[in-house]
Motif scaffolding. Structure first.
Motif, PDB file in Angstrom:
ATOM      1  N   VAL A   1       0.836  -1.200   0.000  1.00 39.35           N
ATOM      2  CA  VAL A   1       0.000   0.000   0.000  1.00 39.35           C
ATOM      3  C   VAL A   1       0.870   1.250   0.000  1.00 39.35           C
ATOM      4  CG1 VAL A   1      -1.779   1.285   1.242  1.00 39.35           C
ATOM      5  CG2 VAL A   1      -1.832  -1.218   1.206  1.00 39.35           C
ATOM      6  N   VAL A   2       1.910   1.257   0.838  1.00 38.87           N
ATOM      7  CA  VAL A   2       2.811   2.413   0.927  1.00 38.87           C
ATOM      8  C   VAL A   2       3.500   2.656  -0.407  1.00 38.87           C
ATOM      9  CG1 VAL A   2       4.920   3.281   2.019  1.00 38.87           C
ATOM     10  CG2 VAL A   2       3.158   2.155   3.407  1.00 38.87           C
ATOM     11  N   ALA A   3       3.783   1.600  -1.151  1.00 41.00           N
ATOM     12  CA  ALA A   3       4.467   1.730  -2.438  1.00 41.00           C
ATOM     13  C   ALA A   3       3.631   2.490  -3.466  1.00 41.00           C
ATOM     14  CB  ALA A   3       4.832   0.355  -2.981  1.00 41.00           C
ATOM     15  N   ARG A   4       2.332   2.584  -3.214  1.00 41.44           N
ATOM     16  CA  ARG A   4       1.439   3.239  -4.179  1.00 41.44           C
ATOM     17  C   ARG A   4       1.217   4.724  -3.893  1.00 41.44           C
ATOM     18  NH1 ARG A   4      -0.236  -2.065  -4.016  1.00 41.44           N
ATOM     19  NH2 ARG A   4      -0.890  -2.992  -5.989  1.00 41.44           N
ATOM     20  N   VAL A   5       1.811   5.248  -2.812  1.00 41.16           N
ATOM     21  CA  VAL A   5       1.630   6.667  -2.489  1.00 41.16           C
ATOM     22  C   VAL A   5       2.929   7.413  -2.707  1.00 41.16           C
ATOM     23  CG1 VAL A   5      -0.166   6.101  -0.803  1.00 41.16           C
ATOM     24  CG2 VAL A   5       2.205   6.356  -0.048  1.00 41.16           C
ATOM     25  N   SER A   6       2.852   8.731  -2.784  1.00 45.54           N
ATOM     26  CA  SER A   6       4.046   9.544  -2.993  1.00 45.54           C
ATOM     27  C   SER A   6       4.940   9.496  -1.766  1.00 45.54           C
ATOM     28  CB  SER A   6       3.662  10.999  -3.286  1.00 45.54           C
ATOM     29  OG  SER A   6       2.953  11.553  -2.187  1.00 45.54           O
ATOM     30  N   GLU A   7       6.202   9.812  -1.939  1.00 48.59           N
ATOM     31  CA  GLU A   7       7.184   9.665  -0.871  1.00 48.59           C
ATOM     32  C   GLU A   7       6.850  10.509   0.348  1.00 48.59           C
ATOM     33  OE1 GLU A   7      12.045  10.044  -0.263  1.00 48.59           O
ATOM     34  OE2 GLU A   7      11.137  10.151  -2.264  1.00 48.59           O
ATOM     35  N   ARG A   8       6.276  11.696   0.152  1.00 47.59           N
ATOM     36  CA  ARG A   8       5.980  12.582   1.277  1.00 47.59           C
ATOM     37  C   ARG A   8       4.893  12.017   2.192  1.00 47.59           C
ATOM     38  NH1 ARG A   8       2.664  17.843  -0.701  1.00 47.59           N
ATOM     39  NH2 ARG A   8       2.569  18.023   1.576  1.00 47.59           N
TER      40      ARG A   8
ATOM     41  N   GLU B   1       4.455   8.617   2.654  1.00 48.06           N
ATOM     42  CA  GLU B   1       4.756   7.233   3.020  1.00 48.06           C
ATOM     43  C   GLU B   1       4.665   6.992   4.533  1.00 48.06           C
ATOM     44  OE1 GLU B   1       8.472   6.069   1.406  1.00 48.06           O
ATOM     45  OE2 GLU B   1       7.695   5.780  -0.638  1.00 48.06           O
ATOM     46  N   THR B   2       5.331   7.868   5.306  1.00 54.17           N
ATOM     47  CA  THR B   2       5.340   7.677   6.761  1.00 54.17           C
ATOM     48  C   THR B   2       3.940   7.795   7.337  1.00 54.17           C
ATOM     49  OG1 THR B   2       7.592   8.567   6.897  1.00 54.17           O
ATOM     50  CG2 THR B   2       6.289   8.502   8.933  1.00 54.17           C
ATOM     51  N   ALA B   3       3.193   8.808   6.879  1.00 58.22           N
ATOM     52  CA  ALA B   3       1.842   9.014   7.399  1.00 58.22           C
ATOM     53  C   ALA B   3       0.935   7.827   7.091  1.00 58.22           C
ATOM     54  CB  ALA B   3       1.251  10.295   6.810  1.00 58.22           C
ATOM     55  N   VAL B   4       1.028   7.306   5.856  1.00 60.87           N
ATOM     56  CA  VAL B   4       0.200   6.164   5.471  1.00 60.87           C
ATOM     57  C   VAL B   4       0.606   4.922   6.257  1.00 60.87           C
ATOM     58  CG1 VAL B   4      -0.360   4.591   3.567  1.00 60.87           C
ATOM     59  CG2 VAL B   4      -0.328   7.062   3.183  1.00 60.87           C
ATOM     60  N   ASP B   5       1.913   4.733   6.443  1.00 66.57           N
ATOM     61  CA  ASP B   5       2.402   3.591   7.206  1.00 66.57           C
ATOM     62  C   ASP B   5       1.845   3.609   8.625  1.00 66.57           C
ATOM     63  OD1 ASP B   5       4.658   1.363   7.452  1.00 66.57           O
ATOM     64  OD2 ASP B   5       4.835   2.633   9.222  1.00 66.57           O
ATOM     65  N   LEU B   6       1.937   4.749   9.297  1.00 72.80           N
ATOM     66  CA  LEU B   6       1.440   4.853  10.667  1.00 72.80           C
ATOM     67  C   LEU B   6      -0.075   4.701  10.719  1.00 72.80           C
ATOM     68  CD1 LEU B   6       3.652   7.770  12.059  1.00 72.80           C
ATOM     69  CD2 LEU B   6       4.005   5.312  12.289  1.00 72.80           C
ATOM     70  N   LEU B   7      -0.752   5.236   9.739  1.00 71.76           N
ATOM     71  CA  LEU B   7      -2.219   5.122   9.697  1.00 71.76           C
ATOM     72  C   LEU B   7      -2.646   3.666   9.562  1.00 71.76           C
ATOM     73  CD1 LEU B   7      -5.042   6.384   9.526  1.00 71.76           C
ATOM     74  CD2 LEU B   7      -4.704   6.606   7.047  1.00 71.76           C
ATOM     75  N   LEU B   8      -1.979   2.937   8.669  1.00 72.96           N
ATOM     76  CA  LEU B   8      -2.337   1.536   8.471  1.00 72.96           C
ATOM     77  C   LEU B   8      -2.028   0.700   9.715  1.00 72.96           C
ATOM     78  CD1 LEU B   8      -1.156   0.989   4.780  1.00 72.96           C
ATOM     79  CD2 LEU B   8      -3.490   1.173   5.628  1.00 72.96           C
ATOM     80  N   ARG B   9      -0.922   1.000  10.378  1.00 70.67           N
ATOM     81  CA  ARG B   9      -0.609   0.299  11.616  1.00 70.67           C
ATOM     82  C   ARG B   9      -1.697   0.552  12.670  1.00 70.67           C
ATOM     83  NH1 ARG B   9       4.723  -1.587  12.196  1.00 70.67           N
ATOM     84  NH2 ARG B   9       5.954  -1.187  10.324  1.00 70.67           N
ATOM     85  N   THR B  10      -2.116   1.797  12.751  1.00 66.07           N
ATOM     86  CA  THR B  10      -3.181   2.152  13.698  1.00 66.07           C
ATOM     87  C   THR B  10      -4.468   1.402  13.380  1.00 66.07           C
ATOM     88  OG1 THR B  10      -2.228   4.365  13.965  1.00 66.07           O
ATOM     89  CG2 THR B  10      -4.513   4.060  14.667  1.00 66.07           C
ATOM     90  N   VAL B  11      -4.817   1.358  12.091  1.00 65.48           N
ATOM     91  CA  VAL B  11      -6.046   0.672  11.677  1.00 65.48           C
ATOM     92  C   VAL B  11      -5.977  -0.817  12.012  1.00 65.48           C
ATOM     93  CG1 VAL B  11      -7.420  -0.015   9.666  1.00 65.48           C
ATOM     94  CG2 VAL B  11      -6.637   2.345   9.890  1.00 65.48           C
ATOM     95  N   LEU B  12      -4.825  -1.444  11.759  1.00 62.21           N
ATOM     96  CA  LEU B  12      -4.677  -2.880  12.053  1.00 62.21           C
ATOM     97  C   LEU B  12      -4.807  -3.168  13.548  1.00 62.21           C
ATOM     98  CD1 LEU B  12      -1.807  -4.086   9.676  1.00 62.21           C
ATOM     99  CD2 LEU B  12      -4.207  -4.787   9.642  1.00 62.21           C
ATOM    100  N   VAL B  13      -4.193  -2.314  14.383  1.00 64.56           N
ATOM    101  CA  VAL B  13      -4.294  -2.508  15.830  1.00 64.56           C
ATOM    102  C   VAL B  13      -5.742  -2.321  16.289  1.00 64.56           C
ATOM    103  CG1 VAL B  13      -3.596  -1.652  18.093  1.00 64.56           C
ATOM    104  CG2 VAL B  13      -1.909  -1.851  16.277  1.00 64.56           C
TER     105      VAL B  13
END
Length: 481
Positions: free
Chosen positions: A366-373, A375-387
């Motif tokens: 999923v992170v690979a499909r977003v722009s570099e700026r 990436e971190t925000a999407v990564d943390l958001l997805l981790r939050t959603v999974l938890v």
């Protein structure tokens, strides 16, 4: 030492990709290079790997966790005689399936000219070995990854329930806690001040666990993980000590349990034995992988002994009042209340390790499909959603024993019992297996399949019944008021 299945999936990647790090890579990094020559079964060029003792410790760590604490209730469901005998049989079958997986991995890695294979890759190349399955081989790998995700998120759900139940009990019994550790007549921690529902405790843990899984690299958790392993080991020793010193002669305990409860035993037992995911990563990282068979037999021998002994002793000590975790039966004294809190600390840290596996499968694509700026925000958001997702599942099913049995029946049965025998049939398809070996593999897979079907069904029925009973009790108390 204590995680039910710290699965390493190095090289399995996401459901659709191939390269990802793993917990074992993070905590026990190895220099780059092939793990062993194809046909000489040795390391190349002085590459350092894990020693015999290190591998043994990791194997124990990957098999001993919350499932162990639930085995006294599992023995109750099977019976005082049938339970230990069944645990021994299941241990033998589980070790055999682990050995099958290693053997198939060696055979297939030579055929495809790869230094090592992961569980998913072994199933993929095994399917490629059969002409009419070759075009669908990717689905073999994806199926294994899917069950790894289900298993690991299931462990995370169990951790939420375990943390809430034990901390709730410590809080409610705080005013009654003394320095005297005598067993009470109910074999249960006495509650003096009832507090709020265990599901609210889960919500209280949620922010802390979200922050924990934000850890960018598991290496940062290695010191805490070491401390957690030490305190959990000390806690387990104290649990053994209390159970042994307060054991009673089991005059009235049934030797064989009710037939309808046996599937719950199966789910809990296979949940505890589901450490097959660590087998190939550990073998791949050994300095002398030809010694791994001895590590496997020695380590799983220790694990099986612990499972049978604590399951039997715990049931004999606490009898029919045994809880979903033996910690819930410990007395109201500061020593054993501390045991619960220390074990909870270990489980809290272990949550990040278990969560790492599904996160590294699901998030990178999923992170690979977003722009570099972003990436971190999407990564943390997805981790939050999974938890939050795992917490929501735990809130929906706040029954520790049934969650353990359900997770074991649904996913662990496939990874530990069903897939390895089928993989041997696929891997040695061209060489030909004897009819006896083929029949043995089919029987093991059928045992796993029957356990999956009956265990899942009974666990779901019990969950529905308990929820209905709780609603009736709540409604009745509301009418009384």
């Amino acid at each position: 030492m204590m995680a039910s299945s710290d699965v390493d999936i190095r090289g399995e990647g996401s459901l659709f990709s191939d390269q990802n790090p793993s917990e074992m890579d993070a905590l026990c990094p190895s220099p780059p290079g092939p793990s062993r020559p194809q046909r000489h079964y040795e390391r190349i060029g002085g590459r350092t790997g894990t020693s015999f003792c290190q591998t043994l410790i990791h194997l124990l760590k990957g098999n001993i966790g919350t499932g162990l604490l639930g085995l006294p209730l599992a023995v109750k469901n099977a019976g005082l005689v049938l339970g230990p005998v069944s645990l021994l049989c299941m241990g033998i079958i589980a070790v055999h399936c682990m050995r099958l997986l290693v053997s198939c991995s060696h055979h297939l890695s030579v055929k495809v000219n790869r230094p090592s294979l992961t569980y998913g890759e072994a199933v993929q190349y095994g399917m490629e070995n059969v002409s009419w399955l070759r075009r669908h081989s990717q689905w073999g790998k994806r199926t294994v990854n899917l069950f790894l995700i289900i298993t690991q998120l299931g462990f995370c759900c169990v951790y939420f329930v375990f943390l809430s139940d034990n901390v709730k009990q410590v809080v409610e019994a705080a005013n009654a806690t003394t320095f005297s550790c005598q067993m009470n007549h109910t074999n249960q921690t006495q509650t003096l001040v009832p507090s709020f529902d265990s599901r609210l405790y889960m919500l209280c843990f949620l922010p802390a666990i979200i922050l924990l899984v934000f850890t960018p690299n598991l290496k940062y958790l290695a010191p805490l993980s070491l401390v957690a392993n030490l305190v959990m080991t000390a806690s387990l020793i104290l649990i053994y000590f209390y159970s042994l010193t307060n054991i009673t002669y089991p005059f009235n305990l049934p030797k064989v349990g009710r037939a309808k409860d046996y599937p719950l035993f199966f789910g809990t037992a296979i949940f505890a034995f589901e450490g097959i995911g660590v087998v190939l990563p550990l073998e791949n990282k050994m300095q002398r992988p030809q010694s791994f068979t001895l590590v496997l037999y020695m380590g799983m021998g220790i694990v099986t002994f612990l499972y049978i002994s604590l399951g039997t002793i715990g049931y004999m000590c606490f009898g029919e009042q045994i809880g979903g975790s033996i910690t819930l039966n410990l007395p109201n004294c500061w020593t054993y209340q501390a045991v619960k809190l220390l074990y909870c600390f270990g489980i809290f840290i272990t949550f990040a390790l278990q969560f790492y596996v599904p996160a590294e499968i699901l998030i990178p694509p999923v992170v690979a499909r977003v722009s570099e700026r972003w990436e971190t925000a999407v990564d943390l958001l997805l981790r939050t959603v999974l938890v939050i997702f795992t917490c929501a599942l735990a809130v929906l099913i706040p029954e520790l024993d049934l969650v353990i049995s359900l997770v074991g029946s649904v996913s662990s049965s496939f990874l530990a019992l069903i897939f390895p025998p089928i993989l041997q049939i696929l891997a040695f398809h061209e060489e030909g297996l004897s009819p006896l070996v083929t029949a043995k593999n089919i029987v093991i897979s059928l045992v796993g399949l029957v356990g999956f079907l009956t265990g899942t069904y009974i666990a779901i029925v019990e969950i529905v019944n308990r929820n209905a009973q709780k609603h009736e009790e709540t409604f009745s108390s509301y009418l009384v008021q």
